[in-house]
Write an enzyme that holds these catalytic residues in place. Structure first.
Site, mmCIF file in Angstrom:
data_model
loop_
_atom_site.group_PDB
_atom_site.id
_atom_site.type_symbol
_atom_site.label_atom_id
_atom_site.label_comp_id
_atom_site.label_asym_id
_atom_site.label_seq_id
_atom_site.Cartn_x
_atom_site.Cartn_y
_atom_site.Cartn_z
ATOM 1 N N SER A 240 44.702 56.320 38.970
ATOM 2 C CA SER A 240 44.001 56.995 37.869
ATOM 3 C C SER A 240 43.100 56.079 37.045
ATOM 4 O O SER A 240 42.428 56.553 36.123
ATOM 5 C CB SER A 240 45.010 57.685 36.944
ATOM 6 O OG SER A 240 45.480 58.868 37.531
ATOM 7 N N LYS B 43 39.593 57.267 36.641
ATOM 8 C CA LYS B 43 39.126 58.174 35.594
ATOM 9 C C LYS B 43 38.307 57.464 34.520
ATOM 10 O O LYS B 43 37.651 58.130 33.710
ATOM 11 C CB LYS B 43 40.315 58.894 34.963
ATOM 12 C CG LYS B 43 41.061 59.822 35.923
ATOM 13 C CD LYS B 43 42.178 60.572 35.224
ATOM 14 C CE LYS B 43 42.874 61.557 36.153
ATOM 15 N NZ LYS B 43 43.972 60.957 36.910
ATOM 16 N N SER C 213 46.100 62.160 31.403
ATOM 17 C CA SER C 213 45.680 61.750 32.746
ATOM 18 C C SER C 213 45.583 62.935 33.698
ATOM 19 O O SER C 213 45.875 62.832 34.890
ATOM 20 C CB SER C 213 46.637 60.692 33.328
ATOM 21 O OG SER C 213 46.015 59.985 34.381
ATOM 22 N N LYS D 170 43.800 52.569 30.048
ATOM 23 C CA LYS D 170 44.166 53.582 31.035
ATOM 24 C C LYS D 170 45.237 53.082 31.986
ATOM 25 O O LYS D 170 45.238 51.919 32.391
ATOM 26 C CB LYS D 170 42.927 53.985 31.853
ATOM 27 C CG LYS D 170 43.131 55.208 32.720
ATOM 28 C CD LYS D 170 43.260 56.465 31.903
ATOM 29 C CE LYS D 170 43.673 57.676 32.751
ATOM 30 N NZ LYS D 170 45.102 57.636 33.155
#
Length: 382
Positions: A56, A59, A119, A221
């Site tokens: 992720s 992202k 997320s 993140k």
């Protein structure tokens, strides 16, 4: 004998450089990188160019392009977006979700919180379709941006970070994406400090554990897939006597949620304790003056586009040396911001610390015909 002496001098110089470089802590990860964003210097790294599954962390690039669409007013935070069946289908992958469905029309602001805090893969797809029209077109935009930044170990196949052949990135490339997001979109970066978010009566916490442990950490993140392991990009900003200092850590492929937080904290604490950020010059300060030929002014002031900071081992700041290397002769016209040289910063032992581009601070137009002719004669004699 001369060759032997030269070898000894080179070896001594290399040993001195190695001796004064602080050694980073042991980090249990596939790869990592620690960037001093204030000084624009990598403080530590290991396997930073090894392509890995970024999970992720992907992202961050998704968010960058959405932020850019907001900046260019192709999108607004209050704008509502439809939820496609494709976004709804993300729940089939047992992935992180915001839990939107095709009956909803969430706002862009809500989708950003769903993607960044929770997320949510479904939120990522909805935003990608809202900006790019289709997920495929948006992925092409992601790869185009990666190429523009010169990311050599990054290739995107989706907007969520789910494992897919050819979907890859590295610690260094991820640091570049994160740093550009922070620099280019300071108004939107606070999304990454949000601790929890509730949508459709479902509350989810931010998976970045450092937000609750280190008050200086204000983003960024997390990521996890079976192939990627547990990943974390963490950004911290701490106050020092000469100003604020931001560090960015990237750890990829750790063993657990706790491990990625612990290893990131170790890197950040080490970077702040082992290195000083020294402010050499303020923004717009004249660093040097240079003679100009054939211009309306006989000299030009040279400086840096931004304040000049350098990261040096703790206690080495007082021993720094600077040297200006510039184009010679400087011949008008010169434009404001035109690069005409570099400022080289070294330690007392000659170890390179930084090279800062020097630019013209005020334009210097061409002189009249007689002034140009006179300088042409002087240059010929010189």
């Amino acid at each position: 004998m001369k060759r032997f002496l030269a070898f000894l001098l080179a070896a001594a110089s290399a040993f001195a450089a190695h001796a004064q470089a602080p050694q980073p802590p042991e980090i249990a990860a596939k790869g990592y990188l620690l960037l001093d964003m204030t000084a624009n210097k990598v403080l530590a790294e290991r396997e930073a160019d090894q392509p890995n599954d970024p999970a992720s962390l992907t992202k961050l690039m998704t968010a960058y392009l959405v932020f850019n669409a907001l900046k260019e007013k192709r999108l607004t935070l209050d704008q509502t977006l439809n939820v496609s069946k494709r976004a709804w289908d993300e729940r089939k992958e047992d992935a992180s979700l915001m839990f939107i469905d095709t009956t909803m029309t969430p706002k862009v602001d809500e989708l950003l919180r769903g993607m960044i805090v929770q997320s949510g893969n479904d939120a990522s797809v909805a935003l990608a379709e809202g900006v790019g029209g289709t997920v495929e077109q948006f992925v092409a935009m992601m790869n185009k941006q990666a190429q523009a930044w010169g990311l050599k170990n990054t290739s995107f196949r989706n907007v969520t970070g789910m494992t897919e052949p050819g979907h890859k990135s590295s610690a260094r490339d991820m640091a570049t994406i994160a740093a550009n997001l922070i620099r280019d979109f300071p108004d939107y970066y606070p999304y990454y400090s949000v601790r929890e978010y509730t949508y459709n009566k479902i509350k989810q916490g931010n998976r970045n554990l450092l937000l609750g442990r280190d008050p200086s950490v204000d983003g960024m993140k997390t990521g996890y897939t079976k192939d990627a392991g547990y990943c974390l990009i963490a950004s911290a900003q701490r106050e020092f006597p000469n100003g604020k200092r931001r560090l960015l850590s990237v750890v990829m492929g750790t063993a657990s949620k706790e491990a990625r937080a612990t290893e990131s904290q170790k890197l950040l604490n080490w970077g702040y304790s082992a290195f000083d950020a020294v402010r050499l010059f303020d923004k717009d300060a004249a660093i040097a003056k240079a003679q100009v030929w054939k211009g309306t002014s006989a000299e030009a002031k040279l400086g840096a586009a931004q304040a000049v900071y350098v990261a040096v081992p703790r206690g080495e700041g007082a021993n720094l040396k600077t040297q200006v290397e510039r184009t010679d002769p400087l011949i008008a016209p010169l434009a404001k911001g035109q690069k005409v040289g570099v400022l080289k910063v070294t330690t007392a032992s000659g170890v390179a610390v930084a090279e800062v581009p020097l630019v013209v601070q005020e334009q210097v137009p061409l002189a009249g015909i007689f002034g140009r002719a006179w300088d042409a004669i002087r240059l010929w004699i010189k």
